[in-house]
Design a protein around this motif. Structure first.
Motif, mmCIF file in Angstrom:
data_model
loop_
_atom_site.group_PDB
_atom_site.id
_atom_site.type_symbol
_atom_site.label_atom_id
_atom_site.label_comp_id
_atom_site.label_asym_id
_atom_site.label_seq_id
_atom_site.Cartn_x
_atom_site.Cartn_y
_atom_site.Cartn_z
ATOM 1 N N PHE A 165 19.964 -8.354 25.088
ATOM 2 C CA PHE A 165 19.971 -7.728 25.660
ATOM 3 C C PHE A 165 18.910 -7.556 26.812
ATOM 4 C CE2 PHE A 165 22.191 -6.792 29.665
ATOM 5 C CZ PHE A 165 24.266 -7.384 29.623
ATOM 6 N N GLY A 166 18.490 -8.738 27.976
ATOM 7 C CA GLY A 166 17.285 -8.667 28.606
ATOM 8 C C GLY A 166 16.367 -9.278 29.114
ATOM 9 N N ASP A 167 15.703 -9.686 29.150
ATOM 10 C CA ASP A 167 14.095 -10.709 29.240
ATOM 11 C C ASP A 167 13.248 -11.441 28.135
ATOM 12 O OD1 ASP A 167 13.001 -8.362 30.027
ATOM 13 O OD2 ASP A 167 12.426 -8.833 32.058
ATOM 14 N N ILE A 168 13.374 -10.483 27.428
ATOM 15 C CA ILE A 168 12.886 -10.671 26.114
ATOM 16 C C ILE A 168 13.058 -12.110 25.230
ATOM 17 C CG2 ILE A 168 12.306 -10.377 23.496
ATOM 18 C CD1 ILE A 168 11.534 -7.164 24.503
ATOM 19 N N TRP A 169 14.192 -12.358 25.127
ATOM 20 C CA TRP A 169 14.952 -13.603 24.703
ATOM 21 C C TRP A 169 15.810 -14.498 24.752
ATOM 22 C CZ3 TRP A 169 12.475 -13.754 19.888
ATOM 23 C CH2 TRP A 169 12.045 -12.758 19.781
ATOM 24 N N ASP A 170 14.752 -14.924 26.102
ATOM 25 C CA ASP A 170 15.828 -15.421 27.138
ATOM 26 C C ASP A 170 16.697 -16.306 26.959
ATOM 27 O OD1 ASP A 170 14.220 -14.589 29.838
ATOM 28 O OD2 ASP A 170 12.686 -15.828 29.158
ATOM 29 N N ALA A 171 17.353 -17.312 26.339
ATOM 30 C CA ALA A 171 18.143 -18.440 25.731
ATOM 31 C C ALA A 171 19.285 -17.650 25.782
ATOM 32 C CB ALA A 171 17.509 -19.286 25.134
ATOM 33 N N HIS A 172 19.346 -16.681 25.287
ATOM 34 C CA HIS A 172 20.870 -15.856 25.153
ATOM 35 C C HIS A 172 20.955 -14.403 26.183
ATOM 36 C CE1 HIS A 172 20.489 -16.056 20.484
ATOM 37 N NE2 HIS A 172 18.915 -15.580 20.945
ATOM 38 N N GLN A 173 20.460 -14.372 27.734
ATOM 39 C CA GLN A 173 20.424 -13.551 28.515
ATOM 40 C C GLN A 173 21.353 -14.731 28.431
ATOM 41 O OE1 GLN A 173 20.821 -10.246 28.671
ATOM 42 N NE2 GLN A 173 22.109 -10.615 30.603
ATOM 43 N N ASP A 174 20.726 -15.959 29.426
ATOM 44 C CA ASP A 174 21.000 -16.889 30.343
ATOM 45 C C ASP A 174 22.418 -17.490 29.511
ATOM 46 O OD1 ASP A 174 18.496 -17.469 31.095
ATOM 47 O OD2 ASP A 174 18.030 -18.968 30.214
ATOM 48 N N PRO A 185 28.311 -4.757 19.969
ATOM 49 C CA PRO A 185 26.999 -3.877 20.480
ATOM 50 C C PRO A 185 25.153 -3.815 20.385
ATOM 51 C CG PRO A 185 28.275 -2.903 19.040
ATOM 52 C CD PRO A 185 28.398 -4.017 19.248
ATOM 53 N N GLN A 186 24.786 -4.306 21.709
ATOM 54 C CA GLN A 186 23.429 -4.769 22.335
ATOM 55 C C GLN A 186 22.281 -3.310 22.298
ATOM 56 O OE1 GLN A 186 21.477 -7.652 22.025
ATOM 57 N NE2 GLN A 186 23.122 -8.447 22.034
ATOM 58 N N SER A 187 20.571 -3.298 21.783
ATOM 59 C CA SER A 187 19.883 -3.015 22.429
ATOM 60 C C SER A 187 19.351 -3.700 24.225
ATOM 61 C CB SER A 187 19.244 -2.575 22.053
ATOM 62 O OG SER A 187 19.317 -2.272 20.574
ATOM 63 N N ILE A 188 18.782 -2.692 25.045
ATOM 64 C CA ILE A 188 19.020 -3.698 26.337
ATOM 65 C C ILE A 188 17.483 -2.918 27.082
ATOM 66 C CG2 ILE A 188 19.790 -3.788 28.929
ATOM 67 C CD1 ILE A 188 21.518 -2.299 28.414
ATOM 68 N N HIS A 189 16.774 -4.250 27.291
ATOM 69 C CA HIS A 189 15.391 -3.793 26.985
ATOM 70 C C HIS A 189 14.489 -5.626 28.844
ATOM 71 C CE1 HIS A 189 10.844 -3.181 27.905
ATOM 72 N NE2 HIS A 189 11.117 -4.492 27.054
ATOM 73 N N TYR A 190 14.823 -4.636 29.877
ATOM 74 C CA TYR A 190 13.769 -5.955 30.772
ATOM 75 C C TYR A 190 11.987 -5.134 30.880
ATOM 76 C CZ TYR A 190 18.972 -7.804 32.001
ATOM 77 O OH TYR A 190 19.788 -8.093 32.212
ATOM 78 N N LYS A 191 11.716 -6.646 31.136
ATOM 79 C CA LYS A 191 10.248 -6.267 32.202
ATOM 80 C C LYS A 191 9.694 -6.871 33.679
ATOM 81 C CE LYS A 191 9.090 -9.176 29.399
ATOM 82 N NZ LYS A 191 8.044 -10.076 28.498
ATOM 83 N N SER A 192 11.330 -7.775 33.550
ATOM 84 C CA SER A 192 10.812 -8.091 34.550
ATOM 85 C C SER A 192 12.383 -7.900 36.116
ATOM 86 C CB SER A 192 11.085 -9.600 35.133
ATOM 87 O OG SER A 192 11.679 -9.942 36.348
ATOM 88 N N GLN A 193 12.049 -7.279 37.368
ATOM 89 C CA GLN A 193 12.810 -6.889 37.529
ATOM 90 C C GLN A 193 13.420 -7.954 38.474
ATOM 91 O OE1 GLN A 193 13.639 -3.167 38.703
ATOM 92 N NE2 GLN A 193 15.281 -4.038 39.957
#
Length: 349
Positions: free
Chosen positions: A94-103, A121-129
């Protein structure tokens, strides 16, 4: 930690999972699970099998519709299952490390604005605002999204940025329950990431006796086994949705068995993978835990699994190896030669 107290921990976490999910699942209403993990990571297969085990144990049911990202059909889902909640497979994407899944996740929310969508249940991490803002807009437009998260930091982040229901929930892999390990072959095994979440490049040149591995890929033979199962079930004139589910389950069982065999070789384990930590708990194997590049494992341990003598929070690779070697010298774990019978693929009916 004794095997009995380890069982107590697993049972406790299974109960916490049910406390979270019972509000969204009923015996009579159908449900879908999307984003089957058709990848080599055995941990994702453990999550999937935990999701399936939970439904079986608590509700004696299976999902009415399942899909991978690549074969998802909104039209087929609506035709097969015009009502009922849509679940999205859990994990750490959940976030922008693995874009295909978030897309894919956001596409589902946009495609089904009037259906309840529950994120396992997911772990969340974003690098991009920018990407975070887009996710927040999509979630805000959907008024019936439930986000389950695996650590307090993810919960606080989601409550701050997303307009949806957010709940803390353990990883679904615990619903598999205890697993009997195969016989160990080496004192210490290093299971270390080789993907986007690794921290630097682990150097084990000073430890030539310690194998350094990551999750291995399935052999061509195992892929053929899964395809053969699909062909056999087709002969039984099953509904296409059930055939797909059986094929995906077979692949997940194969991958988890492969992963359990792989990590069971180590009498003790050093790892920076969350599901090597979780599977080691299910196996009752001592292990030293490092972290991934954004703190996912320590965050999870702080929320759920950190209070166990089976897991040591290592300060460095050298520290983890030193602990694992000491533990291997001191311990005499019971060695069993087979996996739990319910981890084997078998007909469903």
């Amino acid at each position: 930690m004794t095997l009995q107290s380890n069982q107590t921990l697993i049972t406790k976490l299974e109960g916490m999972i049910h406390d979270c999910l019972k509000d969204y699942i009923s015996h009579d209403e159908p449900l879908a699970i999307l984003d089957f993990p058709d990848i080599r990571n055995c941990g994702d297969s453990a999550i999937w099998l935990g999701e399936m085990a939970y439904l079986k144990k608590r509700y004696d049911k299976r999902p009415t519709y399942v899909s991978r990202i690549t074969d998802f059909s909104p039209e087929q889902l609506e035709r097969i299952m015009p009502t009922g909640p849509i679940f999205i497979h859990g994990g750490g994407n959940f976030g922008d490390i693995w874009d295909a899944h978030q897309d894919f996740r956001e596409q589902v929310l946009e495609r089904f604005p009037n259906r309840q969508v529950i994120q396992f249940p997911q772990s969340i991490h974003y690098k991009s605002q920018v990407r975070l803002d887009e996710s927040a807009r999509v979630i805000g437009r959907h008024k019936n999204f439930v986000l389950l998260v695996r650590d307090e930091e993810s919960k606080e982040f989601a409550l701050k940025h997303f307009d949806c229901e957010v709940r803390l929930c353990p990883d679904m892999a615990f619903c598999i329950g205890p697993i009997e390990p195969e016989k160990s072959e080496i004192p210490v095994l290093a299971m270390l990431r080789s993907d986007l979440e690794k921290v630097g490049d682990a150097d084990l040149s000073a430890y030539p006796d310690i194998p350094k591995e990551d999750w291995t890929t399935e052999s061509a033979r195992r892929v053929r086994v899964s395809k053969a199962l699909g062909a056999a079930t087709a002969l039984l004139a099953l509904k296409p949705a059930e055939i797909r589910l059986r094929k995906l389950d077979a692949a997940a069982h194969n991958r988890l068995r492969r992963g359990i065999r792989q990590i069971s070789r180590g009498h003790t384990i050093v790892t920076d993978r969350l599901h090597v930590h979780i599977c080691s708990l299910l196996l009752g194997r001592p292990h030293a835990v490092l972290d991934n590049n954004y703190g996912k494992i320590r965050r999870f341990m702080a929320a759920f699994s950190g209070d166990t003598d089976l897991a040591y929070k290592a300060t460095s690779l050298d520290d983890g190896i030193a602990w694992a070697r000491c533990k291997a010298d001191q311990s005499s774990l019971p060695q069993l030669s087979v996996l739990r019978s319910d981890l084997h693929v078998r007909p469903v009916g």
